[in-house]
Design a protein around this motif. Structure first.
Motif, PDB file in Angstrom:
ATOM      1  N   MET A   1       0.846  -1.182   0.000  1.00  0.00           N
ATOM      2  CA  MET A   1       0.000   0.000   0.000  1.00  0.00           C
ATOM      3  C   MET A   1       0.885   1.236   0.000  1.00  0.00           C
ATOM      4  N   LEU A   2       0.279   2.386   0.076  1.00  0.00           N
ATOM      5  CA  LEU A   2       0.993   3.658   0.044  1.00  0.00           C
ATOM      6  C   LEU A   2       1.088   4.255   1.437  1.00  0.00           C
ATOM      7  N   ARG A   3       2.097   5.082   1.629  1.00  0.00           N
ATOM      8  CA  ARG A   3       2.243   5.817   2.876  1.00  0.00           C
ATOM      9  C   ARG A   3       1.837   7.266   2.624  1.00  0.00           C
ATOM     10  N   VAL A   4       1.327   7.900   3.664  1.00  0.00           N
ATOM     11  CA  VAL A   4       0.970   9.307   3.578  1.00  0.00           C
ATOM     12  C   VAL A   4       2.199  10.075   3.095  1.00  0.00           C
ATOM     13  N   GLY A   5       2.005  10.983   2.162  1.00  0.00           N
ATOM     14  CA  GLY A   5       3.107  11.778   1.627  1.00  0.00           C
ATOM     15  C   GLY A   5       3.719  11.228   0.353  1.00  0.00           C
ATOM     16  N   GLU A   6       3.369   9.995  -0.044  1.00  0.00           N
ATOM     17  CA  GLU A   6       3.930   9.420  -1.272  1.00  0.00           C
ATOM     18  C   GLU A   6       3.225   9.896  -2.533  1.00  0.00           C
ATOM     19  N   LEU A   7       2.028  10.466  -2.399  1.00  0.00           N
ATOM     20  CA  LEU A   7       1.287  10.983  -3.545  1.00  0.00           C
ATOM     21  C   LEU A   7       1.212  12.498  -3.428  1.00  0.00           C
ATOM     22  N   LEU A  24      -5.426   5.078  -7.148  1.00  0.00           N
ATOM     23  CA  LEU A  24      -5.534   5.848  -5.907  1.00  0.00           C
ATOM     24  C   LEU A  24      -5.055   7.265  -6.185  1.00  0.00           C
ATOM     25  N   PHE A  25      -5.834   8.250  -5.748  1.00  0.00           N
ATOM     26  CA  PHE A  25      -5.540   9.656  -6.006  1.00  0.00           C
ATOM     27  C   PHE A  25      -5.582  10.445  -4.707  1.00  0.00           C
ATOM     28  N   LEU A  26      -4.817  11.533  -4.679  1.00  0.00           N
ATOM     29  CA  LEU A  26      -4.922  12.524  -3.625  1.00  0.00           C
ATOM     30  C   LEU A  26      -5.532  13.755  -4.268  1.00  0.00           C
ATOM     31  N   HIS A  27      -6.757  14.085  -3.851  1.00  0.00           N
ATOM     32  CA  HIS A  27      -7.481  15.210  -4.442  1.00  0.00           C
ATOM     33  C   HIS A  27      -8.180  15.988  -3.335  1.00  0.00           C
ATOM     34  N   GLY A  28      -7.878  17.269  -3.251  1.00  0.00           N
ATOM     35  CA  GLY A  28      -8.483  18.101  -2.212  1.00  0.00           C
ATOM     36  C   GLY A  28      -8.107  17.649  -0.817  1.00  0.00           C
ATOM     37  N   TYR A  31      -7.875  11.077   0.036  1.00  0.00           N
ATOM     38  CA  TYR A  31      -7.497   9.935  -0.791  1.00  0.00           C
ATOM     39  C   TYR A  31      -8.763   9.312  -1.365  1.00  0.00           C
ATOM     40  N   LEU A  32      -8.790   9.171  -2.685  1.00  0.00           N
ATOM     41  CA  LEU A  32      -9.940   8.613  -3.393  1.00  0.00           C
ATOM     42  C   LEU A  32      -9.462   7.466  -4.269  1.00  0.00           C
ATOM     43  N   ALA A  33     -10.261   6.414  -4.361  1.00  0.00           N
ATOM     44  CA  ALA A  33      -9.858   5.224  -5.114  1.00  0.00           C
ATOM     45  C   ALA A  33     -10.977   4.787  -6.058  1.00  0.00           C
ATOM     46  N   ILE A  34     -10.575   4.505  -7.313  1.00  0.00           N
ATOM     47  CA  ILE A  34     -11.501   3.993  -8.318  1.00  0.00           C
ATOM     48  C   ILE A  34     -10.847   2.813  -9.020  1.00  0.00           C
ATOM     49  N   ASP A  35     -11.654   2.051  -9.743  1.00  0.00           N
ATOM     50  CA  ASP A  35     -11.115   0.948 -10.546  1.00  0.00           C
ATOM     51  C   ASP A  35     -10.060   1.514 -11.496  1.00  0.00           C
ATOM     52  N   PHE A  82     -13.821   2.775  -4.284  1.00  0.00           N
ATOM     53  CA  PHE A  82     -13.428   1.971  -3.132  1.00  0.00           C
ATOM     54  C   PHE A  82     -13.209   2.877  -1.924  1.00  0.00           C
ATOM     55  N   PRO A  83     -13.707   2.464  -0.759  1.00  0.00           N
ATOM     56  CA  PRO A  83     -13.443   3.252   0.449  1.00  0.00           C
ATOM     57  C   PRO A  83     -11.943   3.277   0.765  1.00  0.00           C
ATOM     58  N   THR A  84     -11.499   4.403   1.289  1.00  0.00           N
ATOM     59  CA  THR A  84     -10.109   4.540   1.719  1.00  0.00           C
ATOM     60  C   THR A  84     -10.093   5.044   3.160  1.00  0.00           C
ATOM     61  N   ARG A  85      -8.964   4.848   3.815  1.00  0.00           N
ATOM     62  CA  ARG A  85      -8.766   5.401   5.156  1.00  0.00           C
ATOM     63  C   ARG A  85      -7.268   5.503   5.396  1.00  0.00           C
ATOM     64  N   VAL A  86      -6.933   6.386   6.321  1.00  0.00           N
ATOM     65  CA  VAL A  86      -5.544   6.541   6.730  1.00  0.00           C
ATOM     66  C   VAL A  86      -5.423   5.987   8.139  1.00  0.00           C
ATOM     67  N   VAL A  87      -4.512   5.040   8.313  1.00  0.00           N
ATOM     68  CA  VAL A  87      -4.247   4.442   9.621  1.00  0.00           C
ATOM     69  C   VAL A  87      -2.769   4.687   9.909  1.00  0.00           C
ATOM     70  N   GLY A  88      -2.517   5.550  10.884  1.00  0.00           N
ATOM     71  CA  GLY A  88      -1.135   5.942  11.143  1.00  0.00           C
ATOM     72  C   GLY A  88      -0.600   6.679   9.941  1.00  0.00           C
ATOM     73  N   GLU A  89       0.424   6.147   9.318  1.00  0.00           N
ATOM     74  CA  GLU A  89       1.016   6.748   8.118  1.00  0.00           C
ATOM     75  C   GLU A  89       0.672   5.958   6.855  1.00  0.00           C
ATOM     76  N   GLU A  90      -0.208   4.967   6.979  1.00  0.00           N
ATOM     77  CA  GLU A  90      -0.540   4.111   5.836  1.00  0.00           C
ATOM     78  C   GLU A  90      -1.898   4.477   5.251  1.00  0.00           C
ATOM     79  N   VAL A  91      -1.943   4.603   3.921  1.00  0.00           N
ATOM     80  CA  VAL A  91      -3.201   4.804   3.208  1.00  0.00           C
ATOM     81  C   VAL A  91      -3.730   3.426   2.838  1.00  0.00           C
ATOM     82  N   GLN A  92      -4.913   3.098   3.330  1.00  0.00           N
ATOM     83  CA  GLN A  92      -5.491   1.786   3.079  1.00  0.00           C
ATOM     84  C   GLN A  92      -6.699   1.913   2.149  1.00  0.00           C
ATOM     85  N   VAL A  93      -6.838   0.938   1.260  1.00  0.00           N
ATOM     86  CA  VAL A  93      -7.939   0.886   0.311  1.00  0.00           C
ATOM     87  C   VAL A  93      -8.681  -0.425   0.530  1.00  0.00           C
TER      88      VAL A  93
END
Length: 103
Positions: A1-7, A24-28, A31-35, A82-93
């Motif tokens: 997965m990605l870490r916060v700050g990588e995008l 996975l995108f960082l917008h506004g 973190y937003l995720a689509i197929d 797809f739902p996303t969330r940030v847990v600690g420094e990890e972006v989860q999808v």
């Protein structure tokens, strides 16, 4: 997965979640995720350009809204989100898409 700050803001990246490729995108600041696969001919949406909250397919320019996955030119069509969330420094999808109708 990605870490916060990588995008960077407005940037996309393709990630594998289970057996699916997800863009996975960082917008506004969110973190937003689509197929990842454009339904037109299978191009990677994670490689597309984001403008005004929609990503353009790099092959033929089809635009998909990041918030709900709808095709900007015909909202009856679209890709999964797809739902996303940030847990600690990890972006989860999530590995399962949102039910239809949930943005």
């Amino acid at each position: 997965m990605l870490r916060v700050g990588e995008l960077a803001e407005g940037e996309g990246r393709t990630v594998q979640v289970g057996d699916r490729l997800i863009a996975l995108f960082l917008h506004g600041g969110e973190y937003l995720a689509i197929d990842d696969l454009c339904p037109h001919q299978g191009a990677s949406l994670g490689a597309g350009c984001v403008v005004d909250g929609a990503v353009s397919c790099p092959w033929h320019g089809w635009r998909f809204r990041l918030e709900d996955g709808k095709w900007a030119d015909n909202p009856r069509l679209g890709v999964d989100t797809f739902p996303t969330r940030v847990v600690g420094e990890e972006v989860q999808v999530a590995s399962s898409p949102r039910p239809s109708g949930e943005g």
